[in-house]
Design an enzyme around this catalytic site. Structure first.
Site, PDB file in Angstrom:
ATOM      1  N   THR A  57      -2.811  -0.093  -2.557  1.00  0.00           N
ATOM      2  CA  THR A  57      -1.552   0.001  -1.820  1.00  0.00           C
ATOM      3  C   THR A  57      -0.353  -0.338  -2.710  1.00  0.00           C
ATOM      4  O   THR A  57      -0.304  -1.400  -3.319  1.00  0.00           O
ATOM      5  CB  THR A  57      -1.592  -0.994  -0.641  1.00  0.00           C
ATOM      6  N   GLU A  58       0.596   0.589  -2.774  1.00  0.00           N
ATOM      7  CA  GLU A  58       1.860   0.387  -3.505  1.00  0.00           C
ATOM      8  C   GLU A  58       1.622   0.000  -4.964  1.00  0.00           C
ATOM      9  O   GLU A  58       2.418  -0.706  -5.575  1.00  0.00           O
ATOM     10  CB  GLU A  58       2.734  -0.680  -2.809  1.00  0.00           C
ATOM     11  N   LEU A  59       0.488   0.447  -5.510  1.00  0.00           N
ATOM     12  CA  LEU A  59       0.098   0.139  -6.885  1.00  0.00           C
ATOM     13  C   LEU A  59       0.021  -1.367  -7.158  1.00  0.00           C
ATOM     14  O   LEU A  59       0.253  -1.804  -8.278  1.00  0.00           O
ATOM     15  CB  LEU A  59       1.014   0.821  -7.905  1.00  0.00           C
TER      16      LEU A  59
END
Lengths: 395, 403
Positions: free
Chosen positions: B148-150
């Site tokens: 998630t979101e890097l």
């Protein structure tokens, strides 16, 4: 060469009944600090001293101040009351001619209808431009209907004759363009500010009057303002009754007086919550600061609020605020809860949430206090000076 | 030789509807609001029309035109669910892209959640759920992971290695790279076989954020100009990783900015240089060597200038909501009530906590733009009311099973 301003006001703290005096004081002090040569005129003699600017009393007779404020509970019938007030307004205007002749100035700045006739008379003598400043209109005070025609016409005249108009919010500006037919280009918006240092957060002074309640585990929800139709204290009570279904250990405190007092008291009784509603009457100074600091939530449910200084005071005191979207101050603050004045359901939803979730309270408190520091009188004064310069260039 | 790796994130949360205290105990519909800003169906249809469908068409055309062109996607499980529910035609067009064999699908947590930070066990479950979903929708097993979101750290890499992925994506943040370049592959400490692909944030953000910025010195950005910047990496790197939200195309950058024309020309311009070629993340992992170990002892992400977790965690509301949500884990799972479990998991989607972020709220920037609520406070209020209802359902369920 500093700009010389002859300013007509009606009241200054501590001889004030509401926001007008506070705003005049905050703005004048900040203007003086920004190198404006300011003469502030009051209609009567008051035993006060102000640093930074000159005070002139139009009438040397000490005033029976409490009878001269349009914002206090009228002692006589409304019609007789307005009649008395109008006499004072006219006397102020007559005296203004002499004051204009005695006090050299570059421009005139008048606050609200009470001072507009004085501002206009002064201008007839000195032929200097007039800046009319609107803090509240008869339209707000009457809640949109039953506006006093004489007051309205004095307001309209003050606006029409002005070289520039200052409104305390876009909310008020819209009102001036729609109901007073002012061209939008003439109306400048200058939000009020706040002296945050006066609403010290960490410095509890004296014993708190609400301490016993807080110790017993009660939360306090606060209303500060006149008990008058445009400020909707009745909706505050209606919301209170429903909040109590969810949060029974809550007290609702109203600080203020006004013509709706008995109506509000009987509403609370009818809803069966009299034991949870406290009436503090009109309070000021240390006591008011204490109340602000103790409250868990401040509510301004106004139907029509040109600005709403009390919301700034609450937030500066570290009290989260829930304010009506129909207010000027909602343009200046992001870190508050906002609600349409008619949406009591949403008001209840938000009040219960703040009381139930301390992290919501804490986030509003921390971010609000940071934000309110930027809503300063210095910023308001700087904008006002730009308006002065624009007017002087044109004249 | 320089490889170009394109990865697009495709995700939409189940936004929590305006849910008031009066709804607690009365309505268990948390995710269906009829107002245009909160209706998941309306939003999905709008984004499909502005972004997903036209961009998929563009990419399909490009894949046909350029046999060397390759792309990759990560589609969150909650996005796939919504496509199945509201926009099956869009899902079909994604399937067509995958059918070319040159669009790789990555793995992530099904619920686009922050579970790795709050419950590594739940994280693993959600990774497996997503894997199964990809298998059932596209018929293939993803080999590369992106969180998630890097969001990334050594400890995440550790877990990903255990889950037998061959590569993981992360932000090429300055504070983890130091003097090193994002244009090489790296590996996490102790796991030389797990390849780390780092986003080249300058080139990625030139497209994702700056493309239509008229005050940017490089405006307007054309495909030849951008290709020349990629070419400049030649000799100074093995790979350029362009990672961005898929909604960049048509939604963040509207069609009238020329973003579609830009994309239309980009592969051709890139391939003009004979040393350039396209790779998918798993091909990059197979083909390119790790150039060294990269130690990331703390979390990095691709969000905001801070590139840390502060968009989703750290303010009192976010921390309260997250801790109370994850505190229910054992009880919720024990009920074996699939609806209750699904609702609890949908509440884990990171967007809910992003909406509660107060960092930039008064400045009216990107957080405000992406927030369907009037304020972070209102986002918190609806979320916590829903959580109260969920708890109520939970205790009813538990007391029933005890009797």
């Amino acid at each position: 060469m500093p700009i010389r301003v002859l300013m007509f006001g009606w009241e200054l703290p501590p001889f004030n009944s509401g926001g007008l005096g506070v705003a005049c004081d905050g703005l004048s002090t900040a203007l003086a600090q920004q190198n404006i040569d300011l003469t502030f005129v009051l209609p009567h003699r008051f035993p006060i001293n102000k640093g930074g600017f000159r005070l002139v009393f139009a009438d040397d007779q000490p005033s029976d101040w409490s009878n001269q404020s349009p914002y206090l509970h009228p002692t006589s019938s409304p019609a007789a009351y307005i009649r008395d007030l109008l006499l004072s307004v006219r006397r102020y205007a007559r005296n203004a001619r002499r004051i204009a002749a005695e006090n050299p100035h570059d421009l005139i700045h008048a606050h609200d209808w009470l001072c507009f006739p004085a501002g206009i008379s002064a201008g007839q003598v000195s032929d200097r431009p007039l800046v009319s400043h609107i803090h509240a209109t008869e339209y707000d005070r009457s809640g949109g209907s039953g506006a006093d025609p004489i007051v309205y016409s004095l307001e309209k005249q003050g606006l029409d004759e002005a070289d520039a108009v200052i409104a305390v919010s876009n909310f008020t500006k819209r009102l001036l363009t729609t109901h007073y037919f002012q061209p939008a280009s003439k109306v400048n918006v200058v939000h009020n500010g706040i002296k945050t240092e006066e609403f010290g957060f960490e410095s509890p002074s004296g014993t708190d009057i609400l301490d016993p309640l807080k110790k017993a585990g009660y939360k306090v929800v606060l209303y500060v303002g006149r008990l008058t139709m445009s400020k909707a204290p009745d909706n505050f009570i209606r919301a209170a009754a429903r909040v109590l279904e969810y949060q029974p250990k809550t007290v609702f405190l109203l600080a203020g007086s006004g013509e709706m007092e008995s109506q509000v008291i009987s509403l609370a009784a009818r809803l069966g919550i009299s034991d949870k509603v406290l009436f503090a009457g009109f309070i000021r100074g240390t006591l008011l600061h204490q109340v602000f600091r103790t409250a868990d939530l401040f509510i301004m449910p106004s139907v029509s609020e040109p600005f709403g200084l009390t919301a700034l005071e609450a937030v500066a005191s570290g009290t989260p605020a829930l304010i009506s979207r129909q207010s000027g101050v909602s343009e200046a603050l992001s870190h508050v809860l906002k609600v349409d004045f008619w949406d009591i359901d949403e008001m209840v939803n938000q009040i219960v949430s703040v009381l139930s979730h301390p992290p919501l309270h804490d986030a509003l408190q921390a971010n609000g206090r940071k934000e309110v520091k930027g809503v300063s009188w210095a910023a308001a004064a700087a904008k006002t000076i730009e308006i002065y310069k624009k007017v002087l260039r044109k004249n | 030789m320089s490889a170009l790796c394109l990865y697009f994130q495709v995700h939409q949360p189940y936004r929590v509807r305006k849910y008031r205290i009066f709804d607690i105990g009365r309505s268990h519909e948390y995710f269906s609001d009829s107002s245009p800003r909160l209706s998941n169906k309306t939003i999905l249809n709008k984004v499909s029309e502005k972004c997903y469908l036209p961009t998929n068409n563009t990419l399909l055309r490009l894949l046909k035109k350029h046999p060397q062109f390759k792309i990759s996607f990560s589609l969150s499980g909650v996005l796939l669910d919504q496509l199945q529910e509201f926009a099956p035609a869009v899902l079909d067009s994604f399937k067509k892209l995958v059918g070319t064999g040159r669009a790789e699908i990555l793995c992530e947590t099904y619920f686009h959640s922050l579970s790795f930070i709050y419950s590594p066990v739940e994280f693993t479950r959600q990774v497996n759920l997503h894997k199964a979903k990809i298998k059932s929708v596209f018929g293939l097993t993803p080999l590369v992971f992106r969180n998630t979101e890097l969001i990334y750290s050594n400890s995440l890499a550790e877990r990903i290695a255990k889950l037998r992925f061959k590569a993981v994506l992360a932000e090429g943040a300055d504070n983890i790279l130091g003097w090193r370049s994002p244009n090489y592959l790296y590996h996490p400490p102790g796991h030389p076989k797990l390849k780390l692909l780092l986003k080249n944030y300058r080139l990625s953000d030139d497209i994702a954020f700056r493309f239509s910025d008229k005050s940017w010195s490089q405006y307007p950005l054309t495909a030849p100009k951008f290709a020349s910047w990629v070419n400049a990496v030649n000799g100074g790197g093995d790979i350029v990783n362009l990672f961005m939200d898929y909604e960049t195309f048509g939604e963040h950058q509207w069609a009238d900015t020329g973003i579609f024309e830009f994309m239309d020309h980009l592969p051709g311009e890139i391939l003009k240089h004979q040393d350039n070629y396209f790779v998918t993340p798993s091909q990059a992992a197979d083909k390119l060597p790790s150039r060294g170990e990269l130690d990331v002892p703390f979390y990095v992400s691709w969000a905001d200038v801070e590139r840390d977790l502060s968009a989703w965690t750290g303010n009192p509301m976010q921390d309260d909501a997250l801790s109370k949500l994850y505190a229910l884990e054992k009880l919720v799972l024990r009920t074996k009530d699939s609806e209750l479990i699904a609702d609890w998991r949908r509440l884990q989607t990171s967007d809910h906590f992003y909406y509660m972020c107060t960092k930039w709220f008064s400045d009216g920037d990107v957080h405000k733009y992406f927030n369907p609520y009037d304020s972070p406070y209102e986002a918190f209020i609806s979320f916590m009311n829903v959580l109260s209802d969920l708890k109520l359902r939970l205790s009813t369920k538990i007391s029933k099973s005890e009797n």
